[in-house]
Design an enzyme around this catalytic site. Structure first.
Site, PDB file in Angstrom:
ATOM      1  N   LEU B 243      84.279  -2.418  44.993  1.00 43.74           N
ATOM      2  CA  LEU B 243      85.499  -2.622  44.215  1.00 43.74           C
ATOM      3  C   LEU B 243      85.735  -4.096  43.896  1.00 43.74           C
ATOM      4  O   LEU B 243      85.827  -4.921  44.803  1.00 43.74           O
ATOM      5  CB  LEU B 243      86.698  -2.063  44.999  1.00 43.74           C
ATOM      6  CG  LEU B 243      88.038  -2.126  44.256  1.00 43.74           C
ATOM      7  CD1 LEU B 243      88.051  -1.216  43.059  1.00 43.74           C
ATOM      8  CD2 LEU B 243      89.178  -1.798  45.206  1.00 43.74           C
ATOM      9  N   ASP B 244      85.836  -4.424  42.627  1.00 42.57           N
ATOM     10  CA  ASP B 244      86.139  -5.786  42.169  1.00 42.57           C
ATOM     11  C   ASP B 244      85.077  -6.803  42.587  1.00 42.57           C
ATOM     12  O   ASP B 244      85.348  -8.008  42.621  1.00 42.57           O
ATOM     13  CB  ASP B 244      87.513  -6.243  42.674  1.00 42.57           C
ATOM     14  CG  ASP B 244      88.639  -5.346  42.194  1.00 42.57           C
ATOM     15  OD1 ASP B 244      88.481  -4.752  41.110  1.00 42.57           O
ATOM     16  OD2 ASP B 244      89.655  -5.237  42.880  1.00 42.57           O
TER      17      ASP B 244
END
Lengths: 299, 299, 299, 299
Positions: B243-244
């Site tokens: 994530l990210d």
């Protein structure tokens, strides 16, 4: 101190002998500005600059910084302080009254990298950073020659985590001896203990070489390189016991790209570190920074 | 699609019918540029723009992007590709040859906040984002009216973490049906599963509303406010399973201060998000981005 | 006007029905702030935001903007104005009291290029530009469809230098008819006559596509290209009779390089023009701009 | 020169003894890159960095800068130059071949204000500005102490417009005597005659304290203040006979507002001047700048 710097400080003090700054935090309610400005008017003061901020207009915290000029100020310091106490109590104010002519005494801590120290000393020589640089402390010898060439006392105190306690005792003793008001960590690469920090609450300014909260801790440029960021930055903040978590005073960034290796990032970063730290220090010297719950209001 | 947009795309394709872009990554060694430029010269091509980067001049990775013009290109596509294979093998190249007139098909995913979608559609209407916007998929109905007013198909697929699998199946089926080349997450607030991401490696572009790696995850503006940062930012990156954490394409920031509450930060941030995402998408459309080990080279 | 925009305006007016802004310019002398803040306190007002500036602390001009909240404000408008007159006279003030709920009426003038108009209308639709857009006037038909789709009256008035007088008469009549407070020139490429400008002193906001005073006049991007500048910019200013010489409200720039031809400069510039004009208009709407001797103080 | 600086230069020369930079301008046509890269490959060279630009893809001017590494380069200088001549002629090239280890000799001219000189000397001391600073010439004595403390020869040549001819003769004689390659005007406030400029075409770098073409000529900060601009800037350019009209190498700006008086603008501006001049000088030292028709291509 070199004669020409002393001369600049003397001039500054003469020019500003009637100037003061009043910093106030208190619960917001109607009438604060009216009361304070009436008080100052009654003392014959003229407001030069005034900034205020209501954190939450309906019932939050209120902050104000007023810079004013007042005839014969230095002789009337205690009178004004005394008389203001009444208003301060009525509004439950936290407040400080700072006299501009009383230039602050500062100690600069530095390790091997000297760019931030040099920037501060340069600004100081040109009269743009109006402080009394009382001493420089370093865990390395590198900066001695340049610091002493400006007639600033230089102390070499080797440091590492095993002797932290003794080192800090020595440092605190020097800060006491020189009557230091605040400390600048100009890339000082040693961690400070809670005891040391407790001695100087919101009076130690650090420069961290990343745009916090990105890259908290060690080796931010290496980690920035590995993450492939397109911006690098620097952050100046007051030191608290949580590493790199203290109230941020100023930040800035510079654009980088895939061609910039770690060495290049460091070089680009140095330039940001220099200007960010110098700005934060100047704002502190001008009493523009109010700390509130781990954040700063910069007026 | 609206007639006037179709006309712009037709014009663009006619103007660029002889243009192509060659993207190469390979181990660095002498003679690469000589071999490639000799090859292109032999095909009668003229180099319009060329960018290269050696990650480590002595024995690292080499990257080059060449945009060229070549008579009768579209008829000679397979000939050129076929003939280049020999050089590619000699230098162990990873390579792509993209024909400019073959405009990419894109799907835009969006949730409630529409500023990024609007920026993309606006750039698209004015002919500055040369793609074929095949469809818009949203877990809300809000964007339908505006999207359909441009004659772009709009699909409302409600989503939440319990039905993620079915939702993604529906989405993938639509992407297949429309022959989509890549996906833009224009503030699409649902997490994608590894299976979905695996279908489109380095072909999903996200906009995250912080200067990564600061404020990974949810509610970055709230956390930026609480941390008291003096800069907020946005980051466009390719989506990976972390994530990210995917390769960053572009980032930018804007200055904020103590007066800016969360609502104000969001408002200021929207403007950065719009421009950062639009830049990243344009660079992707112009085949300017090469991904290498979780970083991007943007030529 | 579209129902959902009307709803936003209604909400805004309800929320702000007790808010006003007091703008004052006067010769600096002690006691101004004390007098004004005492007055407001006496009216039961709470100061939300206050900014002041002394041009020359010893005997120059003093400027202040105070935003305050006051119970039952709209019913007490004339009482407050009346009572303040006494203080205003004592200090020889120029002053304005603006009631936030009375949203300003604005006319937008535009020619062929629509990016600035679109930015304004977009900000307006999203509730970030709180004005009553009364009408759009253009010397071309291009913008009609989009403007009318928002239920804003659109007037096509062809213009050229030979019929300037008639054109401006028509325009002024429309401004009168709609009760317009100020005019935005959103890339309106016709010169206004002194008569027209005289009707709306410091109430016409223009966007010029260069960082003034560089490239005053026509074709700034072409001239920027020919000069080989490394930055291009845009400037928003109030219109006076000296072409591009009026008080500057806001400016910004973007970096360019040798690869950017005139078309690319225009494209990059459009993005700066959009944001610079939008900022200037918002500050005007929020009564943040005071004009003093061909310069602006922006609070 | 101080021993530690000499050591840095020696190290730099040793590290770069096999590196060269080839700068070419010629009419664009197919085959240039193929010919040049084949030539370099034939010499056993490896391309480290290459940048090119076609001013107008169809039949305009073509520019390329190639940095390469080649075994035993310094012994083969004349061979490589000789052999390249053939290709250069075939394509009507203007070209330069610069050997990185041959550090350029520079003279710095300065007047009273020393911030730009200090920045250059500082960067030089830290090894980031790889030049041989042969001498400093000033029409004032102020800089002598610091310059001589670095073992750099300092010449005080008083100047004014009546004795310009003699002054420049003295200066040229010194430039000859020290074998100077180029001159930096680090806030040297005397106008140079066409004769002087003709001696050093595109080899005099000036810093002008405004974002040109705004505020050409004297007192730009005063004029910026009077015009009420919201940005101030600095421009580094090659000197030609048209005052402040030479090819721009780099520009930058900083945001200012109504509170900044002329003294503050100068202070803010100094910081921009320092960084803009240092960048331009570094690019010149790295042979990154090609001048074409009063504009620069910066690779």
């Amino acid at each position: 101190m070199k004669a020409y710097i002393q001369r600049k400080i003397d001039e500054f003090q003469a020019e500003n002998k009637n100037k003061a700054r009043l910093l106030i935090s208190c619960p917001d309610k109607p009438g604060i500005v009216a009361a304070v400005s009436k008080f100052l008017f009654g003392k014959g003061a003229n407001i030069i600059e005034s900034n205020q901020y209501s954190m939450n207009p309906e019932g939050g915290e209120f902050f104000i910084r007023i810079e004013f000029e007042c005839p014969n100020l230095l002789e009337r310091q205690s009178e004004i302080k005394e008389d203001f106490r009444q208003i301060a109590e009525a509004f439950s104010m936290e407040w400080k009254l700072m006299f501009v002519a009383e230039t602050k005494k500062v100690a600069i801590f530095v390790s091997k990298e000297q760019h931030c120290l040099l920037e501060l000393l340069w600004e100081w020589q040109s009269g743009d950073l109006m402080a009394d640089i009382a001493l420089v402390i370093s865990n390395h010898e590198d900066a001695r020659e340049f610091v002493e060439s400006l007639d600033i006392p230089f102390y070499h105190i080797p440091a590492n985590k095993d002797i932290r306690k003794q080192v800090e005792e020595q440092q605190l003793q020097l800060l006491n001896q020189y009557g230091v008001d605040f400390v600048i960590l100009a890339r000082y690469m040693q961690i400070l203990t809670p005891d040391f920090v407790a001695e100087l609450p919101n009076r130690i300014i650090n420069i961290h070489h990343s745009f916090l909260p990105a890259f908290v801790g060690a080796k931010p440029y290496e980690r920035a390189y590995n993450r492939g960021v397109k911006l690098i930055g620097a952050t100046s903040h007051y030191v608290t016991n949580d590493l790199d978590e203290g109230p941020i005073i100023e930040q800035d960034i510079s654009r980088v790209d895939h061609r910039d290796d770690v060495a290049k990032l460091k070089k680009i970063g140095q330039s940001i570190e220099r200007s960010v730290l110098a700005k934060a220090v100047k704002w502190h010297l001008e009493d523009r920074v109010i700390v509130h719950e781990n954040k700063t209001i910069v007026f």
